[in-house]
Design a protein around this motif. Sequence first.
Motif, PDB file in Angstrom:
ATOM      1  N   ALA A  29       8.704 -11.334  -8.174  1.00 48.92           N
ATOM      2  CA  ALA A  29       7.255 -11.358  -8.372  1.00 48.92           C
ATOM      3  C   ALA A  29       6.523 -11.153  -7.052  1.00 48.92           C
ATOM      4  N   LEU A  30       7.078 -11.694  -5.973  1.00 46.88           N
ATOM      5  CA  LEU A  30       6.487 -11.449  -4.649  1.00 46.88           C
ATOM      6  C   LEU A  30       6.528  -9.964  -4.325  1.00 46.88           C
ATOM      7  N   ASP A  31       7.660  -9.323  -4.551  1.00 44.57           N
ATOM      8  CA  ASP A  31       7.773  -7.891  -4.290  1.00 44.57           C
ATOM      9  C   ASP A  31       6.775  -7.108  -5.145  1.00 44.57           C
ATOM     10  N   ASP A  32       6.634  -7.468  -6.408  1.00 44.19           N
ATOM     11  CA  ASP A  32       5.675  -6.785  -7.276  1.00 44.19           C
ATOM     12  C   ASP A  32       4.252  -6.942  -6.751  1.00 44.19           C
ATOM     13  N   THR A  33       3.931  -8.128  -6.264  1.00 45.86           N
ATOM     14  CA  THR A  33       2.590  -8.397  -5.748  1.00 45.86           C
ATOM     15  C   THR A  33       2.299  -7.559  -4.512  1.00 45.86           C
ATOM     16  N   LEU A  34       3.268  -7.476  -3.606  1.00 46.68           N
ATOM     17  CA  LEU A  34       3.087  -6.667  -2.398  1.00 46.68           C
ATOM     18  C   LEU A  34       2.973  -5.192  -2.756  1.00 46.68           C
ATOM     19  N   GLY A  35       3.756  -4.745  -3.726  1.00 45.33           N
ATOM     20  CA  GLY A  35       3.667  -3.362  -4.158  1.00 45.33           C
ATOM     21  C   GLY A  35       2.311  -3.035  -4.761  1.00 45.33           C
ATOM     22  N   GLN A  36       1.749  -3.987  -5.491  1.00 43.03           N
ATOM     23  CA  GLN A  36       0.439  -3.771  -6.087  1.00 43.03           C
ATOM     24  C   GLN A  36      -0.628  -3.584  -5.023  1.00 43.03           C
ATOM     25  N   ILE A  37      -0.476  -4.266  -3.897  1.00 39.57           N
ATOM     26  CA  ILE A  37      -1.424  -4.077  -2.789  1.00 39.57           C
ATOM     27  C   ILE A  37      -1.423  -2.624  -2.332  1.00 39.57           C
ATOM     28  N   LEU A  38      -0.236  -2.056  -2.157  1.00 40.80           N
ATOM     29  CA  LEU A  38      -0.142  -0.663  -1.694  1.00 40.80           C
ATOM     30  C   LEU A  38      -0.675   0.302  -2.746  1.00 40.80           C
ATOM     31  N   ARG A  39      -0.440   0.008  -4.017  1.00 37.06           N
ATOM     32  CA  ARG A  39      -0.876   0.916  -5.081  1.00 37.06           C
ATOM     33  C   ARG A  39      -2.380   0.884  -5.308  1.00 37.06           C
ATOM     34  N   LEU A  51      -1.981  -7.368   3.514  1.00 37.98           N
ATOM     35  CA  LEU A  51      -0.595  -7.725   3.815  1.00 37.98           C
ATOM     36  C   LEU A  51      -0.522  -8.837   4.861  1.00 37.98           C
ATOM     37  N   THR A  52      -1.427  -8.819   5.825  1.00 33.08           N
ATOM     38  CA  THR A  52      -1.469  -9.867   6.842  1.00 33.08           C
ATOM     39  C   THR A  52      -1.767 -11.219   6.209  1.00 33.08           C
ATOM     40  N   TRP A  53      -2.665 -11.224   5.228  1.00 28.48           N
ATOM     41  CA  TRP A  53      -2.963 -12.481   4.523  1.00 28.48           C
ATOM     42  C   TRP A  53      -1.697 -13.026   3.880  1.00 28.48           C
ATOM     43  N   TRP A  54      -0.942 -12.161   3.238  1.00 31.35           N
ATOM     44  CA  TRP A  54       0.283 -12.607   2.583  1.00 31.35           C
ATOM     45  C   TRP A  54       1.327 -13.068   3.593  1.00 31.35           C
ATOM     46  N   ALA A  90       8.458 -13.621   4.500  1.00 30.55           N
ATOM     47  CA  ALA A  90       7.421 -12.803   5.126  1.00 30.55           C
ATOM     48  C   ALA A  90       8.004 -11.557   5.788  1.00 30.55           C
ATOM     49  N   GLY A  91       9.286 -11.613   6.165  1.00 26.56           N
ATOM     50  CA  GLY A  91       9.915 -10.454   6.792  1.00 26.56           C
ATOM     51  C   GLY A  91       9.933  -9.229   5.901  1.00 26.56           C
ATOM     52  N   MET A  92       9.888  -9.428   4.577  1.00 25.68           N
ATOM     53  CA  MET A  92       9.879  -8.285   3.668  1.00 25.68           C
ATOM     54  C   MET A  92       8.604  -7.454   3.812  1.00 25.68           C
ATOM     55  N   ILE A  93       7.545  -8.086   4.296  1.00 23.58           N
ATOM     56  CA  ILE A  93       6.277  -7.377   4.451  1.00 23.58           C
ATOM     57  C   ILE A  93       6.393  -6.260   5.487  1.00 23.58           C
ATOM     58  N   ASP A  94       7.303  -6.411   6.454  1.00 21.97           N
ATOM     59  CA  ASP A  94       7.501  -5.362   7.461  1.00 21.97           C
ATOM     60  C   ASP A  94       7.809  -4.015   6.791  1.00 21.97           C
ATOM     61  N   GLY A  95       8.548  -4.058   5.700  1.00 21.53           N
ATOM     62  CA  GLY A  95       8.867  -2.819   5.002  1.00 21.53           C
ATOM     63  C   GLY A  95       7.647  -2.189   4.378  1.00 21.53           C
ATOM     64  N   TRP A  96       6.824  -3.000   3.748  1.00 25.83           N
ATOM     65  CA  TRP A  96       5.616  -2.465   3.113  1.00 25.83           C
ATOM     66  C   TRP A  96       4.645  -1.898   4.154  1.00 25.83           C
ATOM     67  N   GLU A  97       4.591  -2.509   5.329  1.00 22.59           N
ATOM     68  CA  GLU A  97       3.682  -2.024   6.367  1.00 22.59           C
ATOM     69  C   GLU A  97       4.027  -0.607   6.817  1.00 22.59           C
ATOM     70  N   VAL A  98       5.300  -0.245   6.738  1.00 14.29           N
ATOM     71  CA  VAL A  98       5.707   1.120   7.099  1.00 14.29           C
ATOM     72  C   VAL A  98       4.961   2.144   6.245  1.00 14.29           C
ATOM     73  N   LEU A  99       4.713   1.808   4.991  1.00 12.05           N
ATOM     74  CA  LEU A  99       4.080   2.753   4.066  1.00 12.05           C
ATOM     75  C   LEU A  99       2.590   2.935   4.331  1.00 12.05           C
ATOM     76  N   LEU A 100       2.010   2.109   5.185  1.00  9.55           N
ATOM     77  CA  LEU A 100       0.593   2.264   5.517  1.00  9.55           C
ATOM     78  C   LEU A 100       0.347   3.399   6.505  1.00  9.55           C
ATOM     79  N   ASP A 101       1.396   3.873   7.138  1.00  9.17           N
ATOM     80  CA  ASP A 101       1.258   4.967   8.098  1.00  9.17           C
ATOM     81  C   ASP A 101       0.815   6.228   7.361  1.00  9.17           C
ATOM     82  N   PRO A 102      -0.317   6.838   7.768  1.00  9.03           N
ATOM     83  CA  PRO A 102      -0.804   8.026   7.062  1.00  9.03           C
ATOM     84  C   PRO A 102       0.068   9.255   7.277  1.00  9.03           C
ATOM     85  N   ASP A 103       0.901   9.257   8.310  1.00 10.28           N
ATOM     86  CA  ASP A 103       1.772  10.405   8.567  1.00 10.28           C
ATOM     87  C   ASP A 103       2.941  10.415   7.588  1.00 10.28           C
ATOM     88  N   PRO A 104       3.497  11.602   7.320  1.00  7.20           N
ATOM     89  CA  PRO A 104       4.662  11.680   6.425  1.00  7.20           C
ATOM     90  C   PRO A 104       5.807  10.815   6.946  1.00  7.20           C
TER      91      PRO A 104
END
Length: 222
Positions: A29-39, A51-54, A90-104
């Motif tokens: 459920a945590l992973d789903d919640t973080l994914g929803q932030i990106l979507r 993501l910082t709040w989480w 909280a370490g899992m958030i590091d992975g989601w932060e990678v996807l915030l990069d606008p570059d390919p």
Amino acid sequence: MIEPANPERMLALSYASEQSRSALAAVLALDDTLGQILRTTREPLVGQMRLTWWHEALVALDMAPPPAQPVLQALAAEVLPRGISGATLAGMIDGWEVLLDPDPLTRPGLEAYAAARGGGLFAVAGQILGATARDPLAAAGAGWALADLARHARDAAARLPAEMAATALADATRQRWSRAARALGALAHIARMDLSLPSGVSPPVGAPRRVARLAWHRFTGR
């Protein structure tokens, strides 16, 4: 327990012991919640702030009771008593932060994303379930995360993560999983079956062949 909406995920959760099921559901459920932030976030800065709040909220679980937020409350009640810290989650958030990069995304970026999100989640889940050293948690977690990314990306952006996911999942699903960790093996098999679908086609949840494949894994570990 936080109930997953996806019937196949519910089936995979049923492979976990009754004592571990709620904790595993809370981590997913945590992973789903973080994914929803990106979507649901178009601006990288806003996404980073959420993501910082989480991140801060998860770390704070190690020092104080959770706020009135269902996912945080479930983690505090079901996961932290098993010796898993909020800082580890909280370490899992590091992975989601990678996807915030606008570059390919490059291969190194995708590897970092897969290791932190999927590898981190499967490592925590493996600890919850009592996985053995022979269970391919890292490969399965990385492949699971990359397959999910590929399925939600546009065609051109999906090619590299799909290729990387296929390699990792092929390795993870050829192994024999311990009985304790077969819920995670089932998630890897679901991701691999999803990866084989044509672009834009939704997974045929509940299809007899898929259910039979998962049942075979439950009884054999393969």
